[in-house]
Design a protein around this motif. Structure first.
Motif, PDB file in Angstrom:
ATOM      1  N   MET A 128      40.495  15.961  54.620  1.00 61.10           N
ATOM      2  CA  MET A 128      41.684  16.454  53.937  1.00 61.10           C
ATOM      3  C   MET A 128      41.979  15.646  52.686  1.00 61.10           C
ATOM      4  O   MET A 128      42.242  16.186  51.624  1.00 61.10           O
ATOM      5  N   SER A 129      41.909  14.313  52.798  1.00 64.03           N
ATOM      6  CA  SER A 129      42.215  13.481  51.641  1.00 64.03           C
ATOM      7  C   SER A 129      41.199  13.691  50.537  1.00 64.03           C
ATOM      8  O   SER A 129      41.499  13.565  49.365  1.00 64.03           O
ATOM      9  N   GLY A 130      39.941  13.995  50.921  1.00 60.61           N
ATOM     10  CA  GLY A 130      38.912  14.221  49.923  1.00 60.61           C
ATOM     11  C   GLY A 130      39.187  15.459  49.106  1.00 60.61           C
ATOM     12  O   GLY A 130      38.688  15.585  47.983  1.00 60.61           O
ATOM     13  N   ASP A 131      39.953  16.394  49.648  1.00 64.20           N
ATOM     14  CA  ASP A 131      40.277  17.625  48.948  1.00 64.20           C
ATOM     15  C   ASP A 131      41.608  17.533  48.215  1.00 64.20           C
ATOM     16  O   ASP A 131      42.035  18.485  47.585  1.00 64.20           O
ATOM     17  N   MET A 132      42.270  16.391  48.310  1.00 64.99           N
ATOM     18  CA  MET A 132      43.526  16.224  47.588  1.00 64.99           C
ATOM     19  C   MET A 132      43.240  16.305  46.095  1.00 64.99           C
ATOM     20  O   MET A 132      42.181  15.870  45.635  1.00 64.99           O
ATOM     21  N   GLY A 133      44.154  16.873  45.355  1.00 68.12           N
ATOM     22  CA  GLY A 133      43.926  17.095  43.941  1.00 68.12           C
ATOM     23  C   GLY A 133      43.403  15.872  43.214  1.00 68.12           C
ATOM     24  O   GLY A 133      43.977  14.792  43.324  1.00 68.12           O
ATOM     25  N   GLY A 134      42.320  16.046  42.460  1.00 64.05           N
ATOM     26  CA  GLY A 134      41.788  14.985  41.626  1.00 64.05           C
ATOM     27  C   GLY A 134      40.790  14.061  42.282  1.00 64.05           C
ATOM     28  O   GLY A 134      40.191  13.230  41.594  1.00 64.05           O
ATOM     29  N   MET A 135      40.581  14.164  43.593  1.00 71.57           N
ATOM     30  CA  MET A 135      39.614  13.291  44.247  1.00 71.57           C
ATOM     31  C   MET A 135      38.204  13.605  43.752  1.00 71.57           C
ATOM     32  O   MET A 135      37.812  14.763  43.627  1.00 71.57           O
ATOM     33  N   MET A 136      37.429  12.555  43.461  1.00 72.06           N
ATOM     34  CA  MET A 136      36.054  12.719  43.023  1.00 72.06           C
ATOM     35  C   MET A 136      35.135  12.878  44.233  1.00 72.06           C
ATOM     36  O   MET A 136      35.343  12.272  45.281  1.00 72.06           O
ATOM     37  N   SER A 137      34.102  13.673  44.053  1.00 71.95           N
ATOM     38  CA  SER A 137      33.094  13.840  45.103  1.00 71.95           C
ATOM     39  C   SER A 137      32.150  12.640  45.087  1.00 71.95           C
ATOM     40  O   SER A 137      32.135  11.850  44.128  1.00 71.95           O
ATOM     41  N   ALA A 138      31.348  12.504  46.135  1.00 70.97           N
ATOM     42  CA  ALA A 138      30.356  11.426  46.187  1.00 70.97           C
ATOM     43  C   ALA A 138      29.384  11.552  45.021  1.00 70.97           C
ATOM     44  O   ALA A 138      28.952  10.540  44.442  1.00 70.97           O
ATOM     45  N   GLU A 139      29.051  12.777  44.656  1.00 72.50           N
ATOM     46  CA  GLU A 139      28.131  13.010  43.542  1.00 72.50           C
ATOM     47  C   GLU A 139      28.740  12.533  42.221  1.00 72.50           C
ATOM     48  O   GLU A 139      28.062  11.912  41.391  1.00 72.50           O
ATOM     49  N   GLN A 140      30.014  12.811  42.023  1.00 69.92           N
ATOM     50  CA  GLN A 140      30.684  12.373  40.799  1.00 69.92           C
ATOM     51  C   GLN A 140      30.780  10.852  40.734  1.00 69.92           C
ATOM     52  O   GLN A 140      30.593  10.249  39.668  1.00 69.92           O
TER      53      GLN A 140
END
Length: 207
Positions: A128-140
């Protein structure tokens, strides 16, 4: 779906889960240490303000902690990857602002008798926190780690702007949905501080 709508939905979902235990945690709010580490006599109740929170407050804090942690991680990447003095100063400023806020929010959860993440969620797995607005993905994040010089500067600034905007949108939402005056105060501080930093970063990008 815009960032604010997405963030509001995520907070609502987390709040629904937090509500299952929030009621009883309020009764025990005085059992934890205060965020200012002020001594409290055994058996004394916490101030009313410490107990005045709802499920939305809990969910927001649980999501904002990893959001801040990622911003601090991004700030730390600047050292050794850029010679841009303005960017390095901004990275240091972000870390100096958000590290204490992480400690503050962690203290609230301890006071409220709540875990640092919602049950069934895994911050490291970008739940859920990973989908919070502005969170970067592992790839980014990997892209940022592997960049240097002007390439790093542009990527870092663009990612941090998006990251800050997510925090601002979420903070505006909790000012509507939350109950805790402490949370509202922090949300206001985040909105003001990070909006100013976005303006600075846009100027650095020549926008």
């Amino acid at each position: 779906m815009n960032t604010r709508t997405k963030t509001a939905g995520l907070i609502a979902a987390a709040a629904a889960a937090a509500a299952l235990v929030a009621g009883c945690s309020n009764d025990d709010a005085g059992s934890g240490h205060s965020m200012n580490s002020m001594p409290m006599s055994t058996g004394m109740s916490a101030p009313a303000s410490a107990a005045s929170h709802n499920a939305a407050d809990i969910a927001w804090v649980q999501m904002m902690i990893p959001h801040h942690q990622q911003a601090v991680e991004m700030a730390a990447l600047a050292e050794g990857r850029t010679q841009n003095a303005q960017l390095l100063a901004l990275a240091s400023q972000i870390k100096a602002a958000q590290d204490p806020e992480i400690e503050q929010m962690s203290g609230w959860l301890a006071e409220w008798g709540m875990p640092t993440m919602p049950a069934g969620m895994d911050h490291s797995a970008h739940g859920m926190s990973g989908d919070m607005g502005g969170m970067m993905s592992a790839e980014q994040m990997s892209q940022l780690e592997n960049a240097t010089g002007a390439e790093f500067d542009r990527a870092w600034l663009e990612m941090m702007i998006a990251h800050h905007q997510g925090a601002i949108d979420s903070s505006k939402q909790i000012q509507t949905d939350g109950q805790s005056e402490q949370v509202r105060e922090l949300a206001g501080k985040i909105i003001a501080g990070q909006q100013a930093e976005i303006e600075q970063m846009n100027a650095m990008l020549g926008r």
